[in-house]
Design an enzyme around this catalytic site. Structure first.
Site, PDB file in Angstrom:
ATOM      1  N   ALA A  85       1.502   2.080   4.079  1.00  0.00           N
ATOM      2  CA  ALA A  85       2.719   1.299   3.771  1.00  0.00           C
ATOM      3  C   ALA A  85       2.582  -0.189   4.087  1.00  0.00           C
ATOM      4  O   ALA A  85       3.571  -0.901   4.158  1.00  0.00           O
ATOM      5  CB  ALA A  85       3.944   1.877   4.482  1.00  0.00           C
TER       6      ALA A  85
ATOM      7  N   GLY B 136      -0.110  -0.451  -4.579  1.00  0.00           N
ATOM      8  CA  GLY B 136      -1.532  -0.192  -4.750  1.00  0.00           C
ATOM      9  C   GLY B 136      -2.107   0.492  -3.515  1.00  0.00           C
ATOM     10  O   GLY B 136      -1.488   1.377  -2.929  1.00  0.00           O
TER      11      GLY B 136
ATOM     12  N   ARG C 119       0.871  -1.167   0.000  1.00  0.00           N
ATOM     13  CA  ARG C 119       0.000   0.000   0.000  1.00  0.00           C
ATOM     14  C   ARG C 119       0.915   1.226   0.000  1.00  0.00           C
ATOM     15  O   ARG C 119       1.996   1.208   0.595  1.00  0.00           O
ATOM     16  CB  ARG C 119      -0.883   0.014   1.250  1.00  0.00           C
ATOM     17  CG  ARG C 119      -1.861   1.190   1.243  1.00  0.00           C
ATOM     18  CD  ARG C 119      -2.578   1.387   2.567  1.00  0.00           C
ATOM     19  NE  ARG C 119      -3.466   2.535   2.465  1.00  0.00           N
ATOM     20  CZ  ARG C 119      -4.051   3.131   3.492  1.00  0.00           C
ATOM     21  NH1 ARG C 119      -3.845   2.692   4.719  1.00  0.00           N
ATOM     22  NH2 ARG C 119      -4.836   4.176   3.316  1.00  0.00           N
ATOM     23  N   HIS C 120       0.473   2.277  -0.663  1.00  0.00           N
ATOM     24  CA  HIS C 120       1.247   3.527  -0.685  1.00  0.00           C
ATOM     25  C   HIS C 120       1.527   4.016   0.746  1.00  0.00           C
ATOM     26  O   HIS C 120       0.867   3.606   1.700  1.00  0.00           O
ATOM     27  CB  HIS C 120       0.486   4.614  -1.453  1.00  0.00           C
ATOM     28  CG  HIS C 120      -0.884   4.868  -0.893  1.00  0.00           C
ATOM     29  ND1 HIS C 120      -1.102   5.604   0.256  1.00  0.00           N
ATOM     30  CD2 HIS C 120      -2.108   4.437  -1.286  1.00  0.00           C
ATOM     31  CE1 HIS C 120      -2.384   5.641   0.523  1.00  0.00           C
ATOM     32  NE2 HIS C 120      -3.031   4.929  -0.391  1.00  0.00           N
ATOM     33  N   GLY C 121       2.474   4.937   0.875  1.00  0.00           N
ATOM     34  CA  GLY C 121       2.820   5.484   2.184  1.00  0.00           C
ATOM     35  C   GLY C 121       1.806   6.521   2.663  1.00  0.00           C
ATOM     36  O   GLY C 121       0.769   6.757   2.022  1.00  0.00           O
TER      37      GLY C 121
END
Length: 457
Positions: free
Chosen positions: A381, A338, A73-75
């Protein structure tokens, strides 16, 4: 897609390096999908590059990693434009009230709070989010040095969302210039069909995403006794009539507390409106939405992710074939960035964090010890990592290839064995039905007959 530079104006928003005050420490475990990664790995607060306590069940020395596939997952990100708009409305209301409400300290403190969020920030990656990714990359490389060695091919993919592209670029930067993955210019492949499969699933979009009736449990909880109590308490603290507030506005106030902690590492005055008990109620509201929209609420939520699940196993299969033929592994490192909405359905498809009883509007108290807590599963994250190993001294040919799963850098036991390692053959056998019979096109087709959405679900 070549990742663009971040706007310069964000440079002034670097986090204040303060000791985390107690006011948000009591709430920080309940922020759901807006939780800091450090909530699941607290040791990272003091040492962001620590690999944490040694995990048991490691593979023998004769096992060599062949391939690593990570879905991230994005930060840490800024709020979306819609959340910023709602916060602006609430803040403006408090400013109007504060003019003649000297006897309302909470409202006065919040009226004085500088509203620094702009709609243009709309869900973009925060500077802390870049650090999340750079540090994750460094820890991953330290954990699997053989795979992250120089001249190994790195395949980096992302959803088309800016925060994901930026996260992919930050992950690459975290690996440093010593690893020659093909020059300094970071190429991040956009792959929405895998990272945003939910957008491409007509059945999910029509029957869940855009169907108000599908969220009936969430809406019922917003009107239920637990939320009513929180609403009354917040309205009283702000000296507002309770009818001027609703569950969505209260949730925006609570999430502002979470954003200020995650983005700037400060305790926001918005946190003072909530007790730990309030936080548990608001966490349940967040979890209910995740459960019914991305988790076990409806089969299509998880079934739509089989396109990603099958792709993971196709690459693992290819690595096994290449290894058996003594060929170099063509894709030793596959990193894909994602969303929480990418990971949560995939974990549900695999059967993780499923409670015996569904999450409902009327069973909040019974679900106090639930497994499905989105902040523990998909904080900023979050990462799910598949590591395929080749074991030289295997007792039998089927034991030659082994797999490990890590969720947020901790070994995730397999369902079929409750062990943290599995033979690849056993794992494929356990998930045989999904691998052979879950077809994205058929799963995602809208029903031809004229049935109501809820009947179909």
């Amino acid at each position: 897609a070549v990742v663009a530079m971040e706007p310069r104006r964000e440079a002034g928003l670097l986090p204040l390096l303060l000791v985390l005050p107690l006011a948000s420490a009591g709430l920080s475990g309940y922020f759901g999908t807006k939780s800091r990664y450090e909530e699941v790995n607290p040791y990272l607060v003091s040492d962001p590059l620590s690999l944490g306590p040694a995990a048991g069940g490691s593979l023998p020395a004769s096992c060599t990693p062949l391939q690593l596939r990570a879905v991230l997952r994005h930060g840490t990100r800024y709020p979306t434009a819609g959340q910023i708009r709602r916060l602006g409305e609430l803040h403006a209301r408090l400013l109007r009230r504060a003019a003649g409400a000297a006897a309302c300290p909470a409202a006065a403190a919040l009226a004085d709070w500088p509203m620094w969020y702009e709609e243009s920030l709309d869900g973009r990656l925060a500077p802390q989010g870049r650090r999340d990714m750079e540090q994750l990359a460094r820890r991953m490389a330290a954990r699997f040095p053989a795979l992250f060695a120089a001249r190994r091919r790195l395949a980096l993919a992302s959803s088309s969302k800016h925060r994901c592209l930026q996260s992919g670029a930050a992950f690459r930067r975290g690996l440093g210039p010593t690893l020659d993955f093909g020059g300094d210019e970071v190429e991040v492949e956009v792959n929405d069909s895998l990272m945003r499969f939910f957008d491409h699933c007509a059945k999910f979009v029509a029957l869940v995403e855009e169907n108000d009736a599908a969220m009936c449990q969430v809406n019922a909880f917003k009107e239920g006794p637990e939320m009513k109590k929180v609403l009354e308490k917040v309205a009283s603290a702000l000296c507002l009539p309770v009818e001027e507030l609703n569950a969505d506005l209260v949730q925006v106030a609570f999430l502002t507390c979470s954003y200020e902690l995650a983005i700037k590492n400060v305790t926001s005055p918005w946190c003072s409106l909530f007790s730990e008990e309030d936080a548990k109620v608001l966490e349940y509201l967040n979890d209910l939405k995740q459960y019914w929209k991305r988790g076990y609420g409806y089969d299509i939520n998880s079934r739509s992710s089989c396109v990603l699940f099958q792709d993971i196993f196709q690459h693992l299969d290819k690595a096994v074939e290449e290894s058996k033929s003594s060929k170099p592994i063509s894709s030793p490192l596959i990193i894909q960035v994602g969303h929480a909405e990418t990971l949560q359905p995939l974990l549900a498809l695999m059967g993780y964090f499923r409670d015996a009883e569904p999450l409902l509007a009327n069973n909040y108290a019974r679900q106090a010890q639930r497994k499905f807590r989105s902040g523990r599963i998909v904080p900023y994250a979050a990462n799910l990592v598949f590591v395929l190993y080749h074991c030289d001294r295997a007792n039998a040919s089927q034991e030659e290839y082994q797999l490990q799963l890590l969720l947020n850098e901790k070994p995730l036991p397999f369902h079929h064995s409750n062990q943290t390692t599995s033979t690849y053959a056993d794992l494929k056998d356990y998930y045989k039905d999904i691998l052979e019979n879950c077809h994205f096109k058929e799963e995602c087709e809208l029903p031809k007959v004229n049935v109501t959405a809820v009947d179909e679900l």
